[in-house]
Scaffold this motif. Structure first.
Motif, PDB file in Angstrom:
ATOM      1  N   CYS A  36       0.752  -1.361  -0.031  1.00 15.53           N
ATOM      2  CA  CYS A  36       0.045  -0.026  -0.135  1.00 15.53           C
ATOM      3  C   CYS A  36       0.996   1.187   0.124  1.00 15.53           C
ATOM      4  O   CYS A  36       0.659   2.299  -0.613  1.00 15.53           O
ATOM      5  CB  CYS A  36      -0.974   0.079   1.267  1.00 15.53           C
ATOM      6  SG  CYS A  36      -2.439  -1.255   1.049  1.00 15.53           S
ATOM      7  N   GLU A  96       1.809   2.425  -3.482  1.00 17.68           N
ATOM      8  CA  GLU A  96       1.026   2.668  -4.333  1.00 17.68           C
ATOM      9  C   GLU A  96       0.623   4.406  -4.564  1.00 17.68           C
ATOM     10  O   GLU A  96       0.854   4.954  -3.287  1.00 17.68           O
ATOM     11  CB  GLU A  96      -0.420   1.919  -4.220  1.00 17.68           C
ATOM     12  CG  GLU A  96      -0.301   0.304  -4.204  1.00 17.68           C
ATOM     13  CD  GLU A  96      -0.370   0.042  -5.745  1.00 17.68           C
ATOM     14  OE1 GLU A  96      -0.758   0.929  -6.616  1.00 17.68           O
ATOM     15  OE2 GLU A  96       0.035  -1.069  -5.867  1.00 17.68           O
ATOM     16  N   SER A 131      -2.283   5.439  -6.466  1.00 18.27           N
ATOM     17  CA  SER A 131      -3.629   5.633  -6.875  1.00 18.27           C
ATOM     18  C   SER A 131      -4.832   5.766  -6.014  1.00 18.27           C
ATOM     19  O   SER A 131      -4.448   5.515  -4.622  1.00 18.27           O
ATOM     20  CB  SER A 131      -3.903   4.376  -7.711  1.00 18.27           C
ATOM     21  OG  SER A 131      -5.251   4.182  -8.337  1.00 18.27           O
ATOM     22  N   LEU A 186      -6.159  -0.219  -6.915  1.00 14.73           N
ATOM     23  CA  LEU A 186      -5.308  -0.635  -5.853  1.00 14.73           C
ATOM     24  C   LEU A 186      -5.557  -1.988  -5.443  1.00 14.73           C
ATOM     25  O   LEU A 186      -4.628  -2.699  -5.047  1.00 14.73           O
ATOM     26  CB  LEU A 186      -5.703   0.133  -4.461  1.00 14.73           C
ATOM     27  CG  LEU A 186      -5.284   1.827  -4.748  1.00 14.73           C
ATOM     28  CD1 LEU A 186      -5.995   2.625  -3.635  1.00 14.73           C
ATOM     29  CD2 LEU A 186      -3.752   1.915  -4.525  1.00 14.73           C
ATOM     30  N   HIS A 200      -3.990  -4.283  -8.185  1.00 12.88           N
ATOM     31  CA  HIS A 200      -2.398  -4.289  -7.776  1.00 12.88           C
ATOM     32  C   HIS A 200      -2.051  -5.174  -6.548  1.00 12.88           C
ATOM     33  O   HIS A 200      -1.103  -6.145  -6.595  1.00 12.88           O
ATOM     34  CB  HIS A 200      -2.011  -2.917  -7.654  1.00 12.88           C
ATOM     35  CG  HIS A 200      -1.888  -2.127  -8.875  1.00 12.88           C
ATOM     36  ND1 HIS A 200      -1.939  -0.838  -8.602  1.00 12.88           N
ATOM     37  CD2 HIS A 200      -2.284  -2.268 -10.093  1.00 12.88           C
ATOM     38  CE1 HIS A 200      -1.796  -0.302  -9.972  1.00 12.88           C
ATOM     39  NE2 HIS A 200      -2.227  -1.363 -10.841  1.00 12.88           N
ATOM     40  N   THR A 217      -5.410   3.939   1.910  1.00 17.20           N
ATOM     41  CA  THR A 217      -4.471   4.239   0.780  1.00 17.20           C
ATOM     42  C   THR A 217      -5.325   5.082  -0.230  1.00 17.20           C
ATOM     43  O   THR A 217      -4.529   6.148  -0.837  1.00 17.20           O
ATOM     44  CB  THR A 217      -3.893   2.866   0.077  1.00 17.20           C
ATOM     45  OG1 THR A 217      -3.293   2.269   1.094  1.00 17.20           O
ATOM     46  CG2 THR A 217      -2.956   3.242  -0.894  1.00 17.20           C
TER      47      THR A 217
END
Length: 189
Positions: free
Chosen positions: A17, A20, A22, A28, A31, A55
């Motif tokens: 996380c 990332e 996004s 998320l 991925h 996130t």
């Protein structure tokens, strides 16, 4: 990675996380959930689903310390036992998203602001949506429902532009208990 412990899975989820950028829950989730440390079904969803919310919230401009919030999410998620859906009548994905919102708001048992009741309304909607579909359990389906409802809640209550909406599942063919056409996310691809 079948023999990896849940604590290790939690740490890998947090690490993923933090890498990332996004604010789209579908990106998320895809991925991170596609990695070998996330099983089709398992209590890692009690951490993962709330971590996705945190996130996306941070990456969309939410004012939180993401690393600290993810650590708290993992601590809370690790307290939820596996098979909580069947044994306690509450879905771990729903609880995870509710916990993430509680972390964002700093909600406590004696909170008198709107967060306490708002989180209850969100989780009760998600549980109702899941309950209408019936069993058997599907951690991906329940995650999609919880995350979709979480995005609506965040956009309405925080004005943070979190994006994404699950409409189909990439895991249907890997799930021997898939409800197929009875699941709103079923995809034969």
């Amino acid at each position: 990675m079948q023999d990896i412990q849940l604590q290790d899975r939690a740490e890998l989820i947090i690490k993923a996380c933090l890498q990332e950028n996004s604010s789209d829950i579908t990106e998320l989730f895809r991925h991170i959930a596609s990695r070998d440390f996330v099983r089709i079904h398992g209590p890692e969803h009690h951490i993962l689903d709330g971590a996705i919310i945190l996130t996306a919230f941070k990456n969309a401009g939410g004012n939180i310390d993401l690393a600290k919030c993810l650590e708290e999410m993992a601590a809370r998620g690790l307290k939820m036992p596996g098979a909580i859906c069947a044994k306690w009548g509450i879905c771990g994905a729903v609880s995870s998203v509710g916990a993430a919102l509680s972390i964002i708001d700093g909600t406590q048992p004696l909170s008198t602001d709107d967060s306490w009741g708002g989180h209850m309304e969100l989780t009760s909607k998600s549980l109702s949506d899941i309950g209408k579909l019936g069993g058997p359990r599907c951690c991906k389906r329940d995650a999609y429902i919880s995350l979709n409802n979480g995005v609506v809640f965040i956009n309405k209550h925080y004005g943070i532009p979190v994006k994404g909406r699950f409409t189909s599942c990439r895991y249907s063919m890997k799930n021997p208990q898939c409800k197929k056409g009875s699941c709103p996310f079923f995809s034969s691809n």
